[in-house]
Write a protein that holds these residues in place. Structure first.
Motif, mmCIF file in Angstrom:
data_model
loop_
_atom_site.group_PDB
_atom_site.id
_atom_site.type_symbol
_atom_site.label_atom_id
_atom_site.label_comp_id
_atom_site.label_asym_id
_atom_site.label_seq_id
_atom_site.Cartn_x
_atom_site.Cartn_y
_atom_site.Cartn_z
ATOM 1 N N SER A 39 9.935 -12.222 24.035
ATOM 2 C CA SER A 39 8.572 -11.926 23.605
ATOM 3 C C SER A 39 7.498 -12.302 24.619
ATOM 4 O O SER A 39 6.332 -11.976 24.430
ATOM 5 C CB SER A 39 8.291 -12.656 22.278
ATOM 6 N N PHE A 40 7.869 -12.990 25.707
ATOM 7 C CA PHE A 40 6.866 -13.437 26.663
ATOM 8 C C PHE A 40 6.326 -12.263 27.494
ATOM 9 O O PHE A 40 7.032 -11.297 27.773
ATOM 10 C CB PHE A 40 7.456 -14.486 27.616
ATOM 11 N N SER A 41 5.080 -12.385 27.917
ATOM 12 C CA SER A 41 4.489 -11.419 28.833
ATOM 13 C C SER A 41 5.070 -11.644 30.226
ATOM 14 O O SER A 41 5.002 -12.757 30.759
ATOM 15 C CB SER A 41 2.965 -11.581 28.871
ATOM 16 N N LEU A 42 5.630 -10.583 30.807
ATOM 17 C CA LEU A 42 6.224 -10.730 32.132
ATOM 18 C C LEU A 42 5.168 -11.011 33.193
ATOM 19 O O LEU A 42 5.444 -11.692 34.182
ATOM 20 C CB LEU A 42 7.016 -9.473 32.480
ATOM 21 N N SER A 43 3.954 -10.512 32.998
ATOM 22 C CA SER A 43 2.895 -10.786 33.975
ATOM 23 C C SER A 43 2.539 -12.265 33.994
ATOM 24 O O SER A 43 2.270 -12.842 35.052
ATOM 25 C CB SER A 43 1.657 -9.945 33.668
ATOM 26 N N VAL A 44 2.550 -12.898 32.808
ATOM 27 C CA VAL A 44 2.288 -14.339 32.739
ATOM 28 C C VAL A 44 3.408 -15.106 33.429
ATOM 29 O O VAL A 44 3.162 -16.067 34.181
ATOM 30 C CB VAL A 44 2.145 -14.794 31.263
ATOM 31 N N LEU A 45 4.654 -14.675 33.199
ATOM 32 C CA LEU A 45 5.786 -15.353 33.827
ATOM 33 C C LEU A 45 5.773 -15.163 35.344
ATOM 34 O O LEU A 45 6.191 -16.053 36.085
ATOM 35 C CB LEU A 45 7.092 -14.842 33.233
ATOM 36 N N GLU A 46 5.298 -14.013 35.799
ATOM 37 C CA GLU A 46 5.195 -13.800 37.244
ATOM 38 C C GLU A 46 4.229 -14.813 37.871
ATOM 39 O O GLU A 46 4.472 -15.332 38.964
ATOM 40 C CB GLU A 46 4.723 -12.379 37.544
ATOM 41 N N LYS A 47 3.156 -15.101 37.170
ATOM 42 C CA LYS A 47 2.207 -16.100 37.671
ATOM 43 C C LYS A 47 2.841 -17.487 37.699
ATOM 44 O O LYS A 47 2.652 -18.259 38.637
ATOM 45 C CB LYS A 47 0.952 -16.107 36.797
ATOM 46 N N PHE A 295 13.208 -13.787 38.913
ATOM 47 C CA PHE A 295 12.508 -15.026 38.570
ATOM 48 C C PHE A 295 13.021 -16.251 39.319
ATOM 49 O O PHE A 295 12.262 -17.179 39.572
ATOM 50 C CB PHE A 295 12.585 -15.277 37.057
ATOM 51 N N PHE A 296 14.302 -16.249 39.707
ATOM 52 C CA PHE A 296 14.864 -17.499 40.230
ATOM 53 C C PHE A 296 15.349 -17.431 41.684
ATOM 54 O O PHE A 296 15.671 -18.469 42.252
ATOM 55 C CB PHE A 296 16.029 -17.939 39.327
ATOM 56 N N ASN A 297 15.403 -16.249 42.267
ATOM 57 C CA ASN A 297 15.834 -16.129 43.655
ATOM 58 C C ASN A 297 14.593 -16.039 44.553
ATOM 59 O O ASN A 297 13.775 -15.130 44.404
ATOM 60 C CB ASN A 297 16.707 -14.882 43.820
ATOM 61 N N LYS A 298 14.469 -16.954 45.475
ATOM 62 C CA LYS A 298 13.259 -17.042 46.302
ATOM 63 C C LYS A 298 13.071 -15.821 47.200
ATOM 64 O O LYS A 298 11.960 -15.555 47.665
ATOM 65 C CB LYS A 298 13.292 -18.320 47.146
ATOM 66 N N SER A 299 14.134 -15.069 47.467
ATOM 67 C CA SER A 299 14.001 -13.864 48.286
ATOM 68 C C SER A 299 13.248 -12.753 47.559
ATOM 69 O O SER A 299 12.697 -11.852 48.195
ATOM 70 C CB SER A 299 15.386 -13.343 48.697
ATOM 71 N N TRP A 300 13.238 -12.835 46.233
ATOM 72 C CA TRP A 300 12.593 -11.793 45.429
ATOM 73 C C TRP A 300 11.118 -12.153 45.247
ATOM 74 O O TRP A 300 10.685 -12.585 44.176
ATOM 75 C CB TRP A 300 13.308 -11.649 44.084
ATOM 76 N N ARG A 301 10.345 -11.959 46.288
ATOM 77 C CA ARG A 301 8.952 -12.434 46.296
ATOM 78 C C ARG A 301 7.918 -11.328 46.062
ATOM 79 O O ARG A 301 6.729 -11.603 45.963
ATOM 80 C CB ARG A 301 8.653 -13.133 47.619
ATOM 81 N N TYR A 302 8.392 -10.075 45.972
ATOM 82 C CA TYR A 302 7.452 -8.976 45.778
ATOM 83 C C TYR A 302 7.184 -8.748 44.293
ATOM 84 O O TYR A 302 8.013 -9.091 43.438
ATOM 85 C CB TYR A 302 7.998 -7.696 46.415
ATOM 86 N N PRO A 303 6.035 -8.151 43.946
ATOM 87 C CA PRO A 303 5.754 -7.862 42.532
ATOM 88 C C PRO A 303 6.838 -6.981 41.911
ATOM 89 O O PRO A 303 7.428 -6.129 42.600
ATOM 90 C CB PRO A 303 4.402 -7.125 42.586
#
Length: 426
Positions: A39-47, A295-303
């Motif tokens: 149920s969480f907003s993915l945009s909030v989690l991206e922040k 969310f957890f792999n540091k290589s995945w840094r793009y939006p």
């Protein structure tokens, strides 16, 4: 009426419960609780991701309790569902028939697949829902003679809203999951107990008398004349071993590795998961947005809207085990070679898309299709019952598969569970 306990409410457990209720009094014991979509907003989690708070995949359980993440001794990420519906609620909703290995043993599931096709809406024509990026990837695969095929889906995808949350629990009820079979069983009188973790099967004089389970702070005995274990490839072997029934160190897990690249406006995060697949001898390729890596792999840094990925799902070697303490699983040399072959093929596809090869990055290897620790043999083709088990104890999940499918297993698990249920009824 004889009492039957079904342990687990995922693909195998739900199919067995739906089939058996009526001739038997079925009680389904589920370790998790009622399922709720993410149920969480993915945009909030991206922040939040940018703050560095997400550093271990097991944290996903704090915001999405229905997804359970464990790690092997060498840190491979293992994913499973814990809640009503099991892992079917977190699946990509794929409806692939993958029973060739069972056919080789002499196990015929034709009638069971036909029954499933009658009971479940299965969609094969969903290309009108594909994003431009997916359409282009599909055409590239065709140009490369890779024979890409749309994946049949469980559910009515005409109503798909392209929210991209298939593997987080479909919020609009488009994707079919095993709770539909459970509802059919409950409507016929089956019973359900959630938050009830089965610890072991109670066996006396070579016969099962019921199961022992943890319910809150209490340990409860549930009596039954017949028990079906369908708790999944990670949990069923633990229950068997706790019951002094030996399993084999033949665990497979179908490892997943994504090859990703920055591609502005690809919007794969709004695509339903795995729209098509390329079948290779030891793995498949499919477009797939990997939330765990994002969310957890540091290589995945793009939006998320600017990240384009292809997934490799490997049919891994049957070399691993699980017990009440840990999961032991490592990739063999041949597994690593085949994964690398898949990586190179993904890079070639993405290069033809127009992405430079120095712009690729890899995801985190994770896995979620465990099985194989009590594999069926040719001698068991008619009974589907291992000789180590008491006569009134059956297993009805991927624990029985003789080898990794390297493909989504839900439909095949349900067909096998239906076949086992027919044997029991006969």
């Amino acid at each position: 009426m004889k009492r039957v306990i079904v342990v687990g409410s995922g693909a195998g457990g739900a199919a067995a419960a739906e089939k058996l209720q009526g001739k038997f009094q079925v009680t389904v014991l589920e370790a998790g609780r009622e399922f709720k979509p993410f149920s969480f907003s993915l945009s909030v989690l991206e922040k939040l991701k940018k703050t560095g708070l997400f550093f271990d995949e097991r944290e996903i359980q704090l915001i999405f309790p229905s997804m359970r993440v464990q790690k092997t001794e060498n840190k491979m990420v293992m994913v499973s569902g814990t809640g009503l519906g099991g892992t079917t609620t977190l699946s990509a909703g794929n409806a692939l028939r993958m029973d060739s290995g069972l056919k080789e043993l002499g196990i015929d599931l034709d009638d069971e697949f036909d029954e499933l096709y009658r009971q479940i809406p299965i969609t094969n024509d969903h290309q009108n829902k594909w994003s431009d990026a997916t359409k282009r990837l599909f055409e590239i695969c065709r140009e490369m003679d890779l024979n890409p095929q749309p994946i049949p889906k469980l559910g009515d995808y005409e109503r798909c809203t392209n929210c991209g949350r298939c593997v987080l629990g479909c919020p609009s009820g488009v994707k079919w999951d095993s709770r539909q079979f459970l509802k059919a069983a409950f409507d016929k009188g089956a019973k359900l107990v959630t938050k009830c973790k089965v610890l072991k099967v109670i066996i006396e004089n070579g016969s099962v008398k019921g199961v022992q389970a943890q319910k809150g702070s209490n340990v409860i005995f549930y009596p039954a004349e017949l028990v079906i274990l369908a708790a999944g490839g990670f949990s069923t072997p633990v229950i068997l071993q706790n019951s002094d029934i030996e399993c084999e160190s033949r665990l497979f897990v179908d490892p997943v590795l994504c090859v990703a690249a920055k591609q502005k406006g690809s919007l794969q995060n709004k695509e339903f998961s795995m729209p098509f697949a390329v079948q290779r001898e030891h793995y498949i390729l499919s477009p797939y947005f990997d939330y765990l890596s994002f969310f957890f792999n540091k290589s995945w840094r793009y939006p998320a809207p600017d990240t384009l990925t292809l997934m490799i799902k490997l049919a891994d070697s049957s070399t691993g085990s699980v017990d009440h303490k840990s999961i032991k699983k490592t990739l063999t040399g041949i597994d690593k070679e085949r994964l690398q072959e898949g990586v190179e093929l993904c890079k070639e596809i993405l290069s033809r898309y127009g992405i430079r090869k120095d712009c690729f990055f890899l995801g985190t290897i994770n896995a979620g299709h465990p099985g194989g620790m009590l594999p069926l043999t040719r001698e068991e083709a008619k009974t589907l019952h291992n000789s180590r088990l008491p006569g009134n104890l059956y297993v009805a999940d991927a624990t029985l598969f003789p080898k990794s499918l390297g493909n989504p297993p839900i439909l095949t698990i349900m067909a096998l569970a239906k076949k086992i249920s027919k044997i029991i009824m006969a």
